[in-house]
Write a protein that holds these residues in place. Structure first.
Motif, mmCIF file in Angstrom:
data_model
loop_
_atom_site.group_PDB
_atom_site.id
_atom_site.type_symbol
_atom_site.label_atom_id
_atom_site.label_comp_id
_atom_site.label_asym_id
_atom_site.label_seq_id
_atom_site.Cartn_x
_atom_site.Cartn_y
_atom_site.Cartn_z
ATOM 1 N N UNK A 158 0.810 -1.072 0.077
ATOM 2 C CA UNK A 158 -0.075 -0.184 -0.024
ATOM 3 C C UNK A 158 0.768 1.474 0.013
ATOM 4 N N UNK A 159 0.803 2.147 -0.920
ATOM 5 C CA UNK A 159 1.404 3.379 -1.048
ATOM 6 C C UNK A 159 0.694 4.594 -0.511
ATOM 7 N N UNK A 202 1.320 11.037 -9.018
ATOM 8 C CA UNK A 202 1.105 9.529 -8.552
ATOM 9 C C UNK A 202 2.402 8.963 -8.240
ATOM 10 N N UNK A 211 3.814 4.854 -7.713
ATOM 11 C CA UNK A 211 3.494 3.560 -8.321
ATOM 12 C C UNK A 211 4.755 2.683 -8.139
ATOM 13 N N UNK A 271 6.237 -1.124 -8.805
ATOM 14 C CA UNK A 271 6.187 -2.297 -9.628
ATOM 15 C C UNK A 271 7.043 -3.381 -9.082
ATOM 16 N N UNK A 272 7.427 -3.336 -8.033
ATOM 17 C CA UNK A 272 8.251 -4.440 -7.589
ATOM 18 C C UNK A 272 7.560 -5.817 -7.200
ATOM 19 N N UNK A 273 6.320 -6.007 -6.812
ATOM 20 C CA UNK A 273 5.778 -7.106 -6.654
ATOM 21 C C UNK A 273 4.142 -6.742 -6.826
ATOM 22 N N UNK A 274 3.361 -7.976 -7.446
ATOM 23 C CA UNK A 274 2.216 -7.932 -7.948
ATOM 24 C C UNK A 274 1.430 -8.086 -6.466
ATOM 25 N N UNK A 275 0.191 -7.371 -6.534
ATOM 26 C CA UNK A 275 -0.253 -6.438 -7.526
ATOM 27 C C UNK A 275 0.340 -5.131 -7.618
ATOM 28 N N UNK A 276 0.772 -4.605 -8.630
ATOM 29 C CA UNK A 276 1.208 -3.095 -8.786
ATOM 30 C C UNK A 276 0.551 -2.306 -8.211
ATOM 31 N N UNK A 328 -0.412 1.762 -6.682
ATOM 32 C CA UNK A 328 -0.349 3.318 -6.679
ATOM 33 C C UNK A 328 -0.695 4.030 -5.682
ATOM 34 N N UNK A 329 -0.180 5.349 -5.336
ATOM 35 C CA UNK A 329 -0.515 6.127 -4.504
ATOM 36 C C UNK A 329 -2.281 6.670 -4.795
ATOM 37 N N UNK A 330 -2.641 7.305 -3.707
ATOM 38 C CA UNK A 330 -3.961 7.784 -4.017
ATOM 39 C C UNK A 330 -3.671 9.195 -4.778
ATOM 40 N N UNK A 360 -8.114 5.437 -6.201
ATOM 41 C CA UNK A 360 -6.769 5.323 -6.488
ATOM 42 C C UNK A 360 -6.518 4.537 -8.058
ATOM 43 N N UNK A 400 -4.040 -1.424 -11.146
ATOM 44 C CA UNK A 400 -3.640 -2.304 -11.925
ATOM 45 C C UNK A 400 -4.404 -3.477 -11.955
#
Lengths: 108, 122
Positions: A3-4, A88, A90, A92-97, A99-101, B44, B47
């Protein structure tokens, strides 16, 4: 899931100011897996920075990124009128990729 | 100039499916990947899926597994995303976004479409 959390949610600023936007992750991940995007109203998101601090082609050098682990920042020095947008982060290190809000820069 | 042009807005009833398209131009389609990302009102970015535009390999978010299918027509440089069993919670703007790495889904998105609004309403 990572979570970002971005802060602040909204920032009221004036052209010429310097701003720092924060992106904090719920767990640590590789610095090379963090990107920042800009989205102006009615437009597609635009890649600003990748690998946490590398600027995408055509991005002015007033945009810079830093951080590692769980804490990342995007700094814009000397705001220009076209910089008023939503930003934003983001991972993409681990799925699910994820985003911040988003942080919205609005004109003071 | 690299560009992604998405299909037009859709209105669907609950339970229906929707298939969106994303036409790429200005670059070698099969050298990159395509992702699908959505943004529901007030939410937000989220993906959903990734496809290797070269060989068609796919990866899905577990949240959408079984309900989303991404495909591509390499000859036409078009990527597709189909989402089934729609509910009002699927009302969102759906974006296609090019993955910089064509072979690794762990990549940033260096080009985005402008989005397609999908409204699910009875």
């Amino acid at each position: 899931e990572i979570v970002l959390t971005q802060s602040p949610g909204t920032l009221s600023v004036s052209p010429g100011e310097r701003v720092t936007l924060s992106c904090r992750a719920s767990q640590s991940f590789s610095t090379s897996s963090l990107a920042w995007y800009q989205q102006r109203p009615g437009q597609a998101p635009r890649l600003l920075l990748y690998d946490a601090f590398s600027r995408s082609a055509g991005v002015p050098d007033r945009f810079s990124g830093s951080g590692s682990g769980t804490d990342f920042t995007l700094t814009i020095k000397r705001l220009e009128p076209e910089d008023f947008a939503v930003y934003f982060c983001h991972q993409f290190d681990s799925s699910p990729y994820t985003f911040g809000q988003g942080t919205k820069l609005e004109l003071k | 100039q690299d560009q992604l042009v998405q299909s037009g807005a859709e209105v669907k009833k609950p339970g229906a499916s929707v298939k969106l398209s994303c036409k790429a131009s200005g670059y070698i389609f099969t050298s990159y990947a395509m992702n699908w990302v959505r943004q529901a009102p007030g939410q937000r970015l989220e993906w959903m899926a990734w496809i290797n535009a070269g060989n068609g390999n796919t990866k899905y978010s577990q949240k959408f597994q079984g309900r989303v299918t991404v495909t591509r027509d390499a000859s036409a440089s078009i990527a597709y995303m189909e989402l089934s069993s729609l509910t009002s919670g699927d009302t969102a703007v759906y974006y296609c976004a090019r993955g910089y790495s064509g072979i690794n889904p762990n990549s940033y998105f260096d080009l985005w479409g402008r989005g397609t609004l999908v409204t699910v309403s009875s």
